[in-house]
Design an enzyme around this catalytic site. Structure first.
Site, short mmCIF file in Angstrom:
data_model
loop_
_atom_site.label_atom_id
_atom_site.label_comp_id
_atom_site.label_asym_id
_atom_site.label_seq_id
_atom_site.Cartn_x
_atom_site.Cartn_y
_atom_site.Cartn_z
CG ASP A 87 -2.44 -2.94 -9.42
OD1 ASP A 87 -1.23 -2.84 -9.75
OD2 ASP A 87 -2.87 -3.90 -8.75
CD GLU A 152 2.58 -6.05 -7.02
OE1 GLU A 152 3.44 -6.73 -6.44
OE2 GLU A 152 1.82 -5.28 -6.38
#
Ligand code: BES
Ligand code: MN
Ligand code: MN
Length: 454
Positions: A87, A152
Site C-alpha cells: 500500500d 502499513e
C-alpha cells in the site's frame, strides 16, 4: 562475476519495467475508492510469487488483503521472512508532482512514482533476488517466506491479527525488512532502531452552531481558542513534552551511542538546505541526529476549525479539531502514554467545551540487537553489492509491525533500508534511485547465500 550477478545484469532492464507495472497500480490504502486497486496490486504481487513456484495465497482480511508466498521447503536450511507493504500514501497535492504519481517516470537516474521507495520498490528487490536464484540455480539456498501487507500506512491492524493467528506458518530464523533509508548516497546502512508512534485526533465542540463573535464572543467558550491552548500546553519552549510521566520509560542515551552518532558523516547544513529552513530546532540539549532517532517528539499534523475562506468573517465556531502524534522511543509504552494524555487533556479542556479523543494507530519503537550472526551476514552482503561496509544507524520513522514480528516469532530482525532520505516519501515527487535498486537486488541475492551459512 557469479552467474547470479550476471543474471541480474542481464535482466535489470526487465526488473525496472516490472516495477513500473507494479507502481502503476494506485494502491492507496487510506482511500476507500481504491479497494479494487488494492486487490489488483495484491494479485499482481501474488502472480510474481506464483511465477517463482512459491506456495502463494492472497489472504482476505477485514481490511485490505495481504499476500503470502513461501518457497518450496528445503530441509536443514535457515528460514528468512521478508515483510513489506504494497500500500502507498495518498499522492495529494497532485499539482506539485512533476510527473503524475501513478505514471512511473525516469529522470536523472531516479524512478519517480508514489510507492517507488515506500515500499514497492524496496520490497521488490527481494522478489527479484529470489527470482535470480531460482532461474540460475534452480532453487534458493534458504527457505524464504514473504508477508506483504496492504495496510502499513493505515495502522497494520489486520496483519497484526494474521501474525497472532499464524505463528507456525510464519516461523523463521530472521525477519528482513527493507522499508527505510541509507545514511546518504553511497553510504549504505543497517538500521538498528525505529521509533514508535501514537496518533490521535482531538475533536472539540462548543456551541451547537457557529455564532456571531460580537454578539456571543467573550461569553461562550470558543473551541478553536480551546484547541490552540490545549495543543500549546503539550510542549514547553525547550521542546519537552509536558505530559506527566512521558519521559519515565525513556532509556537515556549512552555516551558511547552519542559518540557514535557524532562520528557519522551527517551533513547538517545540507540536511537543512534540502528542506529550505535556516536552522534546526527541537528538544534542548540534543543534536539533530539524536532528536531524529532517539528522542520522543510531539507533532501536530493537521488542525481545523472556524472560517478558512477569503477575507475576514467574524465567527465563533462551533467545532475545532486537530490530528497529532507522538513519536516514541523503544521502551515507551503507547498505551501508558495515551492514558496519561487523556488525563491532562481532560484537565485542560475548558468549561463549555466537549472533548472527544480518537486514538488512531500506533506501535512501540524497536531496537535490534547488533550482535546477531545475521547482522554480519547482511553486512557482508551489502559490502559485496555496494562496495563498502554498511554504517549502523537508527531511524526516526516507524514500522509498527516490526515489534510484533519480533515478539511473536522470536526472530532477529534485519532492517536493510535501500532508500535515501531525500526520496520524498509521503510527499510529492517520491522517487527511488535506480542504481540503488539494482545494488539492493544484488545485496539481497548475496544475503540469501550468507544466511545459508549460518
Ligand atoms: N517506511 C515508513 C517508515 C520509515 C520512514 C522508516 C522513514 C524509516 C524511515 C513507513 O511506511 C511509514 O510511513 N510508517 C508510518 C507508520 C504509521 C503510519 C503508523 C510512519 O512512520 O509515519
Ligand atoms: Mn514504508
Ligand atoms: Mn510510509
Amino acid at each position: 562475476m557469479s552467474d547470479i550477478d550476471k543474471y541480474l545484469e542481464a535482466e535489470g532492464g526487465r526488473f525496472e519495467d516490472e516495477l513500473c507495472s507494479f507502481l502503476r497500480i494506485p494502491s492507496i490504502s487510506a482511500d476507500p475508492r481504491r479497494i479494487r486497486d488494492m486487490h489488483k496490486a495484491a494479485e499482481w504481487l501474488a502472480g510474481q510469487f506464483r511465477g517463482l513456484g512459491f506456495d502463494t495465497e492472497v489472504v482476505a482480511t477485514e481490511g485490505h488483503p495481504l499476500v503470502y508466498g513461501e518457497s518450496p521447503r528445503i530441509e536443514d536450511a535457515p528460514t528468512a521472512l521478508v515483510y513489506g507493504h504494497y500500500d502507498v500514501q495518498p499522492p495529494e497535492p497532485l499539482e506539485l508532482w512533476t510527473s503524475p504519481p501513478f505514471e512511473p517516470t525516469k529522470r536523472e537516474g531516479n524512478l519517480y512514482a508514489r510507492g517507488a521507495t515506500d515500499d514497492k520498490g524496496q520490497l521488490f528487490t527481494h522478489v527479484k533476488s529470489a527470482e535470480a536464484w531460482i532461474r540460475v540455480e534452480g532453487r534458493l539456498p534458504i527457505n524464504l517466506k514473504f508477508l506483504i501487507e496492504g495496510e502499513e500506512e493505515v495502522g497494520s491492524e489486520n496483519v497484526e491479527k494474521f501474525i497472532a493467528e499464524n505463528p507456525q506458518r510464519l516461523a523463521c530464523d530472521c525477519v528482513v525488512v527493507s522499508d527505510s533509508a541509507q545514511l546518504a548516497p553511497g553510504m549504505p546502512a543497517i538500521t538498528y532502531g525505529l521509533r514508535g508512534i501514537v496518533y490521535y485526533e482531538l475533536r472539540l465542540t462548543g456551541p451547537n452552531r457557529d455564532l456571531h463573535s460580537g454578539s456571543f464572543g467573550g461569553s461562550i467558550a470558543n473551541p478553536a481558542n480551546a484547541l490552540a491552548g490545549m495543543l500549546a500546553k503539550l510542549v514547553d519552549d525547550r521542546g519537552r513534552v509536558l505530559i506527566p510521566g512521558f519521559y519515565d520509560d525513556v532509556v537515556p542515551l549512552t555516551d558511547q551511542e552519542r559518540e557514535q552518532f557524532a562520528a557519522l558523516p551527517f551533513d547538517e547544513k545540507e540536511y537543512l538546505e534540502q528542506i529550505g529552513v535556516d536552522t534546526a530546532s527541537g528538544e534542548q540539549g540534543y543534536s539533530t541526529l539524536e532528536r531524529r532517532w532517539v528522542r520522543p517528539t510531539y507533532d501536530v499534523s493537521g488542525l481545523w476549525g472556524g472560517y478558512q475562506g477569503e477575507g475576514a468573517k467574524t465567527v465563533l465556531p462551533s467545532t475545532a479539531g486537530a490530528k497529532f502524534s507522538f513519536r516514541l522511543v523503544p521502551n515507551q509504552d503507547p498505551e501508558k502514554i495515551t492514558e496519561a494524555l487523556k488525563t491532562v487533556l481532560a484537565r485542560w479542556c475548558p468549561p463549555g467545551i466537549k472533548m472527544e479523543l480518537v486514538v488512531h494507530h500506533g506501535g512501540p519503537g524497536v531496537l535490534v540487537p547488533l550482535d546477531s550472526p545475521y547482522v554480519e551476514a547482511a553486512a557482508v552482503a551489502i559490502e559485496h553489492a555496494f562496495g563498502r561496509r554498511p554504517y549502523f544507524a537508527r531511524e526516526g520513522g516507524s514500522i509498527p509491525i516490526v515489534a510484533t514480528l519480533h515478539n511473536t516469532l522470536q526472530a532477529d530482525t534485519l532492517l536493510l533500508g535501500w532508500g535515501q532520505n531525500d526520496d520524498n516519501t509521503h510527499s510529492p515527487n517520491e522517487k527511488f534511485c535506480l542504481a540503488d535498486f539494482h545494488l539492493a537486488i544484488k545485496a539481497s541475492a548475496r544475503l540469501w547465500a550468507e544466511l545459508a551459512k549460518k
